[in-house]
Scaffold this motif. Structure first.
Motif, PDB file in Angstrom:
ATOM      1  N   LEU A 141       0.855  -1.190   0.000  1.00 49.90           N
ATOM      2  CA  LEU A 141       0.000   0.000   0.000  1.00 49.90           C
ATOM      3  C   LEU A 141       0.887   1.235   0.000  1.00 49.90           C
ATOM      4  O   LEU A 141       1.996   1.211   0.563  1.00 49.90           O
ATOM      5  CB  LEU A 141      -0.905   0.009   1.232  1.00 49.90           C
ATOM      6  CG  LEU A 141      -1.982  -1.076   1.273  1.00 49.90           C
ATOM      7  CD1 LEU A 141      -2.721  -1.030   2.608  1.00 49.90           C
ATOM      8  CD2 LEU A 141      -2.972  -0.918   0.129  1.00 49.90           C
ATOM      9  N   PRO A 142       0.440   2.327  -0.616  1.00 45.04           N
ATOM     10  CA  PRO A 142       1.277   3.528  -0.702  1.00 45.04           C
ATOM     11  C   PRO A 142       1.774   4.009   0.654  1.00 45.04           C
ATOM     12  O   PRO A 142       2.874   4.551   0.754  1.00 45.04           O
ATOM     13  CB  PRO A 142       0.339   4.555  -1.343  1.00 45.04           C
ATOM     14  CG  PRO A 142      -0.596   3.739  -2.162  1.00 45.04           C
ATOM     15  CD  PRO A 142      -0.799   2.469  -1.391  1.00 45.04           C
ATOM     16  N   ALA A 143       0.960   3.808   1.705  1.00 47.69           N
ATOM     17  CA  ALA A 143       1.346   4.298   3.027  1.00 47.69           C
ATOM     18  C   ALA A 143       2.633   3.635   3.521  1.00 47.69           C
ATOM     19  O   ALA A 143       3.322   4.181   4.391  1.00 47.69           O
ATOM     20  CB  ALA A 143       0.223   4.059   4.015  1.00 47.69           C
ATOM     21  N   THR A 144       2.955   2.475   2.988  1.00 49.47           N
ATOM     22  CA  THR A 144       4.148   1.755   3.450  1.00 49.47           C
ATOM     23  C   THR A 144       5.378   2.090   2.604  1.00 49.47           C
ATOM     24  O   THR A 144       6.449   1.522   2.824  1.00 49.47           O
ATOM     25  CB  THR A 144       3.915   0.232   3.392  1.00 49.47           C
ATOM     26  OG1 THR A 144       3.731  -0.133   2.026  1.00 49.47           O
ATOM     27  CG2 THR A 144       2.692  -0.171   4.202  1.00 49.47           C
ATOM     28  N   LEU A 145       5.216   2.990   1.625  1.00 44.06           N
ATOM     29  CA  LEU A 145       6.329   3.314   0.732  1.00 44.06           C
ATOM     30  C   LEU A 145       6.981   4.630   1.141  1.00 44.06           C
ATOM     31  O   LEU A 145       6.332   5.498   1.748  1.00 44.06           O
ATOM     32  CB  LEU A 145       5.826   3.444  -0.714  1.00 44.06           C
ATOM     33  CG  LEU A 145       5.101   2.238  -1.322  1.00 44.06           C
ATOM     34  CD1 LEU A 145       4.655   2.569  -2.737  1.00 44.06           C
ATOM     35  CD2 LEU A 145       6.011   1.014  -1.326  1.00 44.06           C
ATOM     36  N   SER A 146       8.231   4.774   0.753  1.00 43.33           N
ATOM     37  CA  SER A 146       8.915   6.059   0.975  1.00 43.33           C
ATOM     38  C   SER A 146       8.435   7.051  -0.084  1.00 43.33           C
ATOM     39  O   SER A 146       7.774   6.674  -1.066  1.00 43.33           O
ATOM     40  CB  SER A 146      10.421   5.861   0.843  1.00 43.33           C
ATOM     41  OG  SER A 146      10.738   5.576  -0.503  1.00 43.33           O
ATOM     42  N   GLY A 147       8.787   8.323   0.115  1.00 42.56           N
ATOM     43  CA  GLY A 147       8.377   9.350  -0.841  1.00 42.56           C
ATOM     44  C   GLY A 147       8.881   9.050  -2.246  1.00 42.56           C
ATOM     45  O   GLY A 147       8.158   9.199  -3.229  1.00 42.56           O
ATOM     46  N   GLY A 148      10.152   8.645  -2.314  1.00 39.22           N
ATOM     47  CA  GLY A 148      10.739   8.346  -3.623  1.00 39.22           C
ATOM     48  C   GLY A 148      10.024   7.193  -4.306  1.00 39.22           C
ATOM     49  O   GLY A 148       9.761   7.225  -5.516  1.00 39.22           O
TER      50      GLY A 148
END
Lengths: 229, 439
Positions: A141-148
């Motif tokens: 899920l996007p929430a678990t990803l870094s900004g990059g």
């Protein structure tokens, strides 16, 4: 000589007001296939207006605009939406990912409004995610990803519709310098592979990496640096 | 983090790129539905809260109609038993000629003629009488005779019981009406056929005349005629008009005071299932030569009476259910409208990806319809559970119209559609550039 992807002829955008605001004064601009152009200017200069017009998110109040060989001034909203979905890939400063969808589902949104079967969209999405090096995070899920990583997902989504041009609005605005550097390198490599990229930025370092530089000031667009090899 | 190998292969589609053309964007219906379901599923708590109003409305709708049907079935079965065993015969000839008081079509031995019919449990005639005071002087003959517990001639004639009425009855009529005795007996064939001057008092009449028991051989006076009280009613059963009555043996009553003021009736209690046959036979058993003078009156249709009552009650309760549904509608509309504002960024993204305004509208409308349908289905299930629990608690048989199970989800669907229209329209009107500026 390559084909122009974007051709603006005396395109202007005026907000009626009162008082009327000339956000973009009559502008001629051509972006060739394979160009990598940085649009630079202070806040309120008209960069975003230009980008919205290029991406068919807004309609000019004057002039004519040809995108991907298609004159746009007489198109209906539905036709504009269709052309936008097929010819333009957007990369936003704030990523605009759907937080409750996986990386794969987010990227597979591209082509949804082009009547493409889900299986084809998923296959393309997986291919684009692989190109930006996020295959191991396919189900995240996007929430678990870094900004990059999020921005790379957004780039993959923009590429998945196989657009003629990639329009980027402050793509490194929410990233630290290291992640910004990664994104710039990604854009450079994409451009070298043949992608056409138009990027609005405040970041002079990022603008310096582009092959063309367009300065916008008070609604006027100036070619500050012509395309370099 | 180390970047992956970014030596991009030049995508083949980039070489083959064809101008996109001006075809309008299109989306597959299945994909549109999947998007709506995914949007609902990713916010389960909010979705559940959103549909709460619809669930309650639909549950109330199903429960009210289901419980009413169940209660109606129960009441109808009870009344059917009463209905099935009661036959009333009316003096049709007298009814048609009410001005002519010489007409009386019943024989003097109604009970004796009806009881031999197979299926008759009890039967007897009953009628009201007007007992006029004897004409002492011209002009007094029209006054009603006093009913009292003392003789008129002793000068102390009590006016007690001035509002009491005189009825001619047979004991069988009282038994058929389900009346019960507090004391004594009611008339038998001996009293009727030998014109015994006896009386049975209704509960109000007994209280009014100060008669508490028959053991003291009390006497009542109708005018100057005395009657020995042989029975006191505790309950008048199906003939509540006998409460303040002084009942006399029917043949003696007619003999002394003339024909009834209103057409006489005979009440017949039958075995279960025999009422229709008895209703056909009774006029012939009572008067073979002129059965047309007597008409067996169909018993009152209690189920229709209860239907009327239920319809009124249903109207009220369904009104409340409708209010709950409207609240559900407003809840969905409100939540969807808030969601439109919250999801402006998503709307902008979808537009950037090629969605037409109508695609956005359909997406939000579909979400709203699904929420309404979900609320209807859940409400229907809750309503059915309420009906079953309610019926089982009273040891009734649950009765539920199967159409109700389709109607409630349909109502939820309509609520969802109505609730979603405005927010969906608002969502579709958001300019993409503006929508994208909101996160």
């Amino acid at each position: 000589m390559t084909d122009p992807v974007i051709e603006l002829r005396q395109v202007a955008r005026t907000y009626p007001g009162p008082p009327p605001v000339h956000a973009l004064r009559p502008t001629d601009l051509t972006i060739q296939a394979g160009d990598f152009a940085a649009v630079v200017g202070p806040s309120g200069s008209g960069k975003s207006t230009l980008l919205n017009l290029l991406g068919l998110l807004d309609r000019p109040t004057g002039g004519s605009y040809i995108l991907d060989g298609q004159p746009t001034e007489r198109l209906s909203p539905a036709q504009l939406a269709g052309l936008r979905g097929r010819s333009v890939g957007f990369v936003f400063q704030s990523f605009h990912l759907l937080n409750h969808r996986t990386v794969l589902d987010n990227v597979a949104l591209a082509g949804l409004y082009d009547h493409r079967p889900r299986s084809e969209r998923l296959a393309r999405a997986a291919e684009m995610i692989d190109l930006v090096g996020l295959t191991p995070r396919l189900g995240a899920l996007p929430a678990t990803l870094s900004g990059g990583e999020r921005q790379r997902v957004a780039i993959a989504r923009a590429l998945a519709s196989r657009p003629a041009v990639l329009l980027c609005d402050e793509p490194t605005g929410n990233l630290d310098s290291a992640r910004s550097q990664e994104i710039v390198e990604l854009f450079e490599s994409m451009n070298q592979a043949g992608f056409t990229i138009v990027m609005v930025t405040h970041d002079e370092a990022l603008a310096a990496r582009a092959r063309r530089r367009l300065d916008v000031l008070d609604g006027q667009v100036h070619e500050a640096r012509a395309a370099r090899p | 983090m180390k970047w992956p190998n970014l030596k991009w292969p030049r995508p083949q589609w980039l070489h083959r790129h064809q101008p996109a053309g001006a075809a309008p964007s299109r989306v597959r219906s299945r994909d549109q539905l999947r998007e709506a379901v995914a949007s609902i599923a990713c916010r389960p708590v909010r979705s559940l809260l959103t549909i709460t109003g619809t669930v309650l409305g639909c549950a109330a709708f199903v429960a009210i109609l289901g419980l009413t049907d169940t209660a109606r079935g129960q009441i109808t079965s009870r009344f059917n038993e009463l209905e099935a065993t009661t036959v009333t015969v009316v003096d049709a000839n007298a009814q048609a000629n009410q001005a002519d008081r010489t007409i009386y079509s019943f024989p003097d031995d109604v009970g004796a003629r009806l009881r031999p019919l197979n299926g008759v449990v009890d039967a007897g005639v009953y009628f009201s009488l007007y007992v006029a005071r004897p004409a002492l002087t011209p002009g007094q003959s029209g006054d009603r005779a006093t009913i009292a517990n003392r003789p008129q001639s002793d000068g102390l004639g009590s006016a007690t019981g001035a509002s009491l009425t005189v009825w001619g009855t047979e004991g069988g009529a009282l038994a058929a009406a389900g009346a019960s005795l507090a004391s004594g007996v009611w008339f038998d064939d001996f009293h009727l056929l030998t014109d015994q001057p006896v009386a049975v008092l209704g509960p109000a009449a007994a209280a009014s005349l100060g008669v508490a028991t028959v053991r003291t051989n009390p006497t009542v006076f109708v005018g100057d005629d005395s009657y020995t009280v042989i029975g006191l009613l505790a309950d008048c059963g199906a003939l509540p008009e006998l409460g303040n009555a002084v009942m006399l043996p029917a043949p003696l009553a007619r003999q002394r005071y003339g024909n009834p003021t209103n057409p006489a009736h005979a009440l017949i209690r039958t075995d279960l299932g025999a009422a229709r046959l008895i209703a056909r036979q009774a006029p012939y058993a009572l008067d073979q030569s002129h059965p047309e003078n007597l008409s067996a009156v169909p018993p009152p249709d209690w189920s229709m009476v209860t239907d009327d009552v239920n319809a009124s009650l249903n109207g009220l309760l369904l009104g409340l259910a409708a209010v709950a549904l409207i609240i559900g509608c407003v809840a969905i509309a409100n939540t969807t409208l808030v969601a439109v504002m919250e999801r402006a960024g998503e709307i902008g993204l979808r537009q950037a990806l090629g969605a037409k305004p109508v695609h956005i509208m359909v997406q939000f409308l579909t979400e709203s319809v699904i929420l309404g349908l979900l609320g209807g289905v859940l409400g229907s299930a809750v309503g059915v559970a309420a009906v079953i629990v309610g019926a089982v608690a009273r040891q009734w048989t649950p009765v539920l119209d199967p159409w109700l199970l389709l109607l409630a989800p349909a109502a939820g669907l309509v609520v969802g559609a109505l609730a979603g229209l405005y927010p969906a329209w608002r969502a579709s009107r958001l300019p993409p550039a503006t929508a994208l500026q909101r996160l």
